[in-house]
Design a protein around this motif. Structure first.
Motif, PDB file in Angstrom:
ATOM      1  N   THR B 112      21.363 -28.916  54.944  1.00  0.00           N
ATOM      2  CA  THR B 112      22.318 -29.790  55.648  1.00  0.00           C
ATOM      3  C   THR B 112      22.977 -29.066  56.824  1.00  0.00           C
ATOM      4  N   LEU B 113      23.131 -27.738  56.688  1.00  0.00           N
ATOM      5  CA  LEU B 113      23.759 -26.982  57.788  1.00  0.00           C
ATOM      6  C   LEU B 113      22.928 -27.074  59.072  1.00  0.00           C
ATOM      7  N   ARG B 114      21.599 -27.261  58.905  1.00  0.00           N
ATOM      8  CA  ARG B 114      20.755 -27.372  60.106  1.00  0.00           C
ATOM      9  C   ARG B 114      21.107 -28.648  60.878  1.00  0.00           C
ATOM     10  N   PHE B 115      21.338 -29.742  60.144  1.00  0.00           N
ATOM     11  CA  PHE B 115      21.748 -30.985  60.821  1.00  0.00           C
ATOM     12  C   PHE B 115      23.068 -30.757  61.557  1.00  0.00           C
ATOM     13  N   LEU B 116      23.976 -30.045  60.892  1.00  0.00           N
ATOM     14  CA  LEU B 116      25.307 -29.842  61.472  1.00  0.00           C
ATOM     15  C   LEU B 116      25.256 -28.899  62.672  1.00  0.00           C
ATOM     16  N   CYS B 117      24.430 -27.844  62.554  1.00  0.00           N
ATOM     17  CA  CYS B 117      24.376 -26.837  63.629  1.00  0.00           C
ATOM     18  C   CYS B 117      23.746 -27.383  64.912  1.00  0.00           C
ATOM     19  N   LEU B 118      23.053 -28.510  64.809  1.00  0.00           N
ATOM     20  CA  LEU B 118      22.517 -29.133  66.025  1.00  0.00           C
ATOM     21  C   LEU B 118      23.626 -29.793  66.830  1.00  0.00           C
ATOM     22  N   ARG B 119      24.787 -29.971  66.168  1.00  0.00           N
ATOM     23  CA  ARG B 119      25.865 -30.731  66.809  1.00  0.00           C
ATOM     24  C   ARG B 119      27.178 -29.976  66.920  1.00  0.00           C
ATOM     25  N   ALA B 120      27.276 -28.876  66.206  1.00  0.00           N
ATOM     26  CA  ALA B 120      28.529 -28.110  66.240  1.00  0.00           C
ATOM     27  C   ALA B 120      28.190 -26.630  66.163  1.00  0.00           C
ATOM     28  N   SER B 121      29.016 -25.812  66.785  1.00  0.00           N
ATOM     29  CA  SER B 121      28.746 -24.373  66.768  1.00  0.00           C
ATOM     30  C   SER B 121      28.992 -23.826  65.361  1.00  0.00           C
ATOM     31  N   ARG B 122      28.377 -22.698  65.077  1.00  0.00           N
ATOM     32  CA  ARG B 122      28.573 -22.078  63.764  1.00  0.00           C
ATOM     33  C   ARG B 122      30.032 -21.689  63.574  1.00  0.00           C
ATOM     34  N   ASP B 123      30.681 -21.291  64.663  1.00  0.00           N
ATOM     35  CA  ASP B 123      32.100 -20.909  64.575  1.00  0.00           C
ATOM     36  C   ASP B 123      32.956 -22.100  64.155  1.00  0.00           C
ATOM     37  N   SER B 124      32.690 -23.259  64.776  1.00  0.00           N
ATOM     38  CA  SER B 124      33.516 -24.423  64.426  1.00  0.00           C
ATOM     39  C   SER B 124      33.223 -24.883  63.002  1.00  0.00           C
ATOM     40  N   LEU B 125      31.966 -24.707  62.553  1.00  0.00           N
ATOM     41  CA  LEU B 125      31.637 -25.066  61.169  1.00  0.00           C
ATOM     42  C   LEU B 125      32.371 -24.147  60.191  1.00  0.00           C
ATOM     43  N   PHE B 126      32.308 -22.858  60.479  1.00  0.00           N
ATOM     44  CA  PHE B 126      32.940 -21.870  59.593  1.00  0.00           C
ATOM     45  C   PHE B 126      34.450 -22.086  59.536  1.00  0.00           C
ATOM     46  N   LEU B 127      35.041 -22.220  60.709  1.00  0.00           N
ATOM     47  CA  LEU B 127      36.500 -22.371  60.781  1.00  0.00           C
ATOM     48  C   LEU B 127      36.936 -23.749  60.275  1.00  0.00           C
ATOM     49  N   GLY B 128      36.158 -24.781  60.599  1.00  0.00           N
ATOM     50  CA  GLY B 128      36.491 -26.145  60.170  1.00  0.00           C
ATOM     51  C   GLY B 128      36.524 -26.260  58.658  1.00  0.00           C
ATOM     52  N   ARG B 129      35.520 -25.665  58.003  1.00  0.00           N
ATOM     53  CA  ARG B 129      35.475 -25.694  56.529  1.00  0.00           C
ATOM     54  C   ARG B 129      36.669 -24.918  55.948  1.00  0.00           C
ATOM     55  N   PHE B 130      36.963 -23.766  56.558  1.00  0.00           N
ATOM     56  CA  PHE B 130      38.079 -22.936  56.075  1.00  0.00           C
ATOM     57  C   PHE B 130      39.396 -23.707  56.208  1.00  0.00           C
ATOM     58  N   VAL B 131      39.605 -24.297  57.371  1.00  0.00           N
ATOM     59  CA  VAL B 131      40.859 -25.051  57.595  1.00  0.00           C
ATOM     60  C   VAL B 131      40.913 -26.258  56.649  1.00  0.00           C
ATOM     61  N   GLY B 132      39.763 -26.886  56.433  1.00  0.00           N
ATOM     62  CA  GLY B 132      39.701 -28.039  55.527  1.00  0.00           C
ATOM     63  C   GLY B 132      40.122 -27.660  54.116  1.00  0.00           C
ATOM     64  N   VAL B 133      39.558 -26.574  53.609  1.00  0.00           N
ATOM     65  CA  VAL B 133      39.892 -26.131  52.246  1.00  0.00           C
ATOM     66  C   VAL B 133      41.360 -25.702  52.168  1.00  0.00           C
ATOM     67  N   MET B 134      41.853 -25.058  53.223  1.00  0.00           N
ATOM     68  CA  MET B 134      43.264 -24.664  53.236  1.00  0.00           C
ATOM     69  C   MET B 134      44.171 -25.891  53.240  1.00  0.00           C
ATOM     70  N   THR B 135      43.752 -26.929  53.985  1.00  0.00           N
ATOM     71  CA  THR B 135      44.555 -28.164  54.032  1.00  0.00           C
ATOM     72  C   THR B 135      44.618 -28.813  52.645  1.00  0.00           C
ATOM     73  N   ILE B 136      43.470 -28.833  51.963  1.00  0.00           N
ATOM     74  CA  ILE B 136      43.431 -29.421  50.614  1.00  0.00           C
ATOM     75  C   ILE B 136      44.386 -28.653  49.689  1.00  0.00           C
ATOM     76  N   GLN B 137      44.317 -27.328  49.750  1.00  0.00           N
ATOM     77  CA  GLN B 137      45.182 -26.517  48.878  1.00  0.00           C
ATOM     78  C   GLN B 137      46.652 -26.690  49.244  1.00  0.00           C
ATOM     79  N   THR B 138      46.915 -26.826  50.543  1.00  0.00           N
ATOM     80  CA  THR B 138      48.308 -27.049  50.965  1.00  0.00           C
ATOM     81  C   THR B 138      48.819 -28.377  50.402  1.00  0.00           C
ATOM     82  N   LEU B 139      47.973 -29.387  50.411  1.00  0.00           N
ATOM     83  CA  LEU B 139      48.374 -30.686  49.852  1.00  0.00           C
ATOM     84  C   LEU B 139      48.668 -30.563  48.363  1.00  0.00           C
ATOM     85  N   LEU B 140      47.808 -29.822  47.659  1.00  0.00           N
ATOM     86  CA  LEU B 140      48.024 -29.647  46.217  1.00  0.00           C
ATOM     87  C   LEU B 140      49.322 -28.877  45.962  1.00  0.00           C
ATOM     88  N   ILE B 141      49.569 -27.869  46.788  1.00  0.00           N
ATOM     89  CA  ILE B 141      50.820 -27.093  46.647  1.00  0.00           C
ATOM     90  C   ILE B 141      52.023 -28.017  46.876  1.00  0.00           C
TER      91      ILE B 141
END
Lengths: 306, 273
Positions: B112-141
């Motif tokens: 699936t990452l291949r589909f995503l990497c055709l449309r977004a840089s690896r940096d934005s994927l890495f950071l986007g996922r990290f920020v997403g998981v942090m947002t979820i944890q912040t909501l739970l907190i």
């Protein structure tokens, strides 16, 4: 106005555990008609496409697509691909994922939803928009993967085995899509289906043992003093057919590469209407043909030409 | 920073939130968390807080809590938050190792990452996922802090101003604590093949790294400073601090996060998909 090539590869090499998948490959491709990429298993086709998509970094050499390195943001939405064996996320339905991909390509939500519907409609899967990827058959999943490659208006689409596993109706549908979008969109199609490539492509890239050669399908015969006709016959006496065909004026050589298949080499300067002469010969002997085509098959040209 | 990068990062982050709230697997995780949290809130926090509240001003009670190592809880103006703080310091890092373990490994193995990497840089994927998981944890907190706050003001409505202050201090601190854990899981997730492998490696790194550094620092004391790289290194000290004092150690998780994110980004940018 500059005419820089769409794809430029210089001394491109890639090694897996010391074994060369690509060995100093050099080529340039211009935008336009579909280009076929063929080669035996393990020849490096998927590696080459993966490097062009930016999925794999080459061991050495340079690659440029539209003047940019593969995988750079400038190519997002401009280059699209059907990667081999890639699957969608099973947690989300197909429509949500295609909409997400379209949004990443810069479309707003409404446009992205419309685009996902359009591409699914193009591969005859509009009704599956709410389905999860796990519920699809292999062929349907392949069509969805092709649909994602069509999102937006990519200038270059790299297709790795697009028709493998598809039924004849959908194979024809994919062929129609490629024909309709060309040459505004350039397709590079990696496939083992040579008859499919013969129908779609004017240029074929042959990869073998990591080395590449290129062939223009029309040019190779037009520049030659002799021409070829390929005959596929119903059950017939091979020796007699060869003997009779050799009697036809202008025929230089008749070969029999496979059972009931004959390749006739002739000189058009001696007999310009040789096709009629050959057909008359077959009719006189009451032999029935299945297919009568000008030139050699792509398989003969690529792999068995001396 | 280009707007395309930010847009892609934001979209990827939003998609992670969608994964939690709108997929069956995400909803199941949420329900499980809610049930576990309900019981923690109802029994340990409420009962412990009652005991602390009763013994806060008694010398005998204070000595007892100090003796069992929970003396710092008496520094909290609202005992519910004192107990919550101790629970959260263990619960959220453990939860993080589970929910942040699959930031990219499954997608990479599936293609699936291949589909995503055709449309977004690896940096934005890495950071986007990290920020997403942090947002979820912040909501739970935020949800857990809010429910603890409700529990405290249900006992005494006059505690509201102090409770709001404590709640904010705790939420900010917990987010800071989870940053390096999530960044470590992001780096592990780009390196291994499955979420389970990432979790196992996290536990191994967490437990053995501390042991190895301690062992080596016995011979070369300067190596003891390397402990600063272990996520949660500051937690033992944090447990002894209360409310906004805890921010004194904020530089440690921030530094750790930057190191882990840099490592993860470096691996992601070079790996084959």
């Amino acid at each position: 106005m500059s005419h820089s090539p769409m794809i430029h590869c210089h001394d491109l090499s890639h090694f897996y555990a010391g074994k060369a998948a690509l060995n100093k490959v050099n080529f340039e491709l211009a935008a336009g008609e579909p280009i076929g990429l063929v080669g035996p298993n393990g020849a490096g086709k998927t590696t080459l496409l993966s490097i062009l998509c930016g999925f794999v970094r080459p061991t050495s050499g340079t690659v440029r697509l539209f003047g940019q390195a593969p995988g750079t943001s400038a190519l997002n939405g401009k280059v699209s691909a059907l990667p081999q064996d890639a699957k969608l996320d099973p947690s989300f339905n197909i429509g949500d994922q295609l909409t997400f991909y379209a949004r990443l390509q810069g479309l707003n939500t409404r446009q992205a939803q419309h685009e996902s519907m359009r591409v699914l409609d193009a591969v005859a899967l509009k009704d599956s928009i709410k389905e999860k990827p796990d519920t699809l058959s292999h062929g349907m999943a392949k069509r969805v993967a092709i649909a994602q490659a069509l999102i937006g208006n990519p200038e270059l689409i790299l297709l790795d085995e697009p028709t493998a596993g598809l039924d004849p109706v959908n194979t024809r549908n994919i062929r129609s899509i490629i024909t309709e979008l060309s040459p505004a969109t350039t397709f590079i199609i990696s496939s083992h289906d040579l008859s499919e490539l013969g129908r779609l492509c004017q240029q074929i890239l042959l990869l073998d043992n990591g080395n590449m050669s290129s062939m223009q399908l029309n040019a190779s015969e037009q520049n030659s003093p002799t021409r070829f006709i390929t005959l596929q016959m119903e059950s017939c006496p091979t020796t007699e057919v060869i003997a009779q065909l050799k009697q036809v004026a202008g025929v230089l050589l008749v070969s029999n590469p496979q059972k009931n298949e004959f390749i006739v080499e002739y000189n058009p300067a001696i007999e310009p209407k040789i096709d009629i002469k050959i057909l008359t010969c077959l009719m006189d002997n009451n032999w029935h043909y299945r297919q009568f085509s000008q030139g050699k098959t792509l398989e003969e040209k690529l792999f068995f030409e001396g | 920073m280009p707007s395309g990068f930010l847009n892609a990062t934001l979209l990827i982050c939003q998609f992670e939130l969608k994964r939690l709230f709108f997929t069956r697997k995400g909803q199941l995780s949420l329900i499980t968390f809610a049930i576990v949290w309900y019981f923690i809130l109802l029994y340990p926090i409420r009962f412990s807080a009652d005991i602390f509240a009763q013994n806060q001003h008694s010398t005998q009670g204070s000595s007892f809590f100090e003796f069992i190592g929970f003396g710092a809880l008496l520094n909290w103006k609202i005992p519910e938050f004192g107990v919550y703080w101790r629970f959260a310091l263990i619960m959220f890092p453990l939860l993080c190792i589970t929910i942040a373990s699959d930031q990219s490994c499954s997608d990479r193995e599936r293609g699936t990452l291949r589909f995503l990497c055709l449309r977004a840089s690896r940096d934005s994927l890495f950071l986007g996922r990290f920020v997403g998981v942090m947002t979820i944890q912040t909501l739970l907190i935020l949800v857990t802090v809010l429910t603890t706050l409700i529990l405290a003001i249900y006992r005494d409505i006059n505690l509201l101003p102090i409770a709001l202050n404590s709640a904010t201090a705790i939420a900010v601190n917990l987010v800071l604590i989870l940053l390096p854990f999530t960044a470590m899981m992001a780096a592990l997730s780009v390196s291994v093949k499955s979420a389970r492998q990432a979790t196992v490696w996290a536990i191994l790194i967490w437990s053995f790294l501390a042991g190895i550094i301690s062992g080596l620092s016995y011979y070369l004391p300067a190596l003891a400073h390397l402990k600063i790289l272990i996520p949660g290194y500051q937690m033992a000290d944090l447990a002894q601090l209360a409310e906004w004092q805890t921010l004194e150690l904020a530089y440690i998780p921030l530094l750790q996060s930057l190191v882990f994110l840099a490592i993860g980004r470096w691996i992601m940018s070079r790996q084959s998909l």
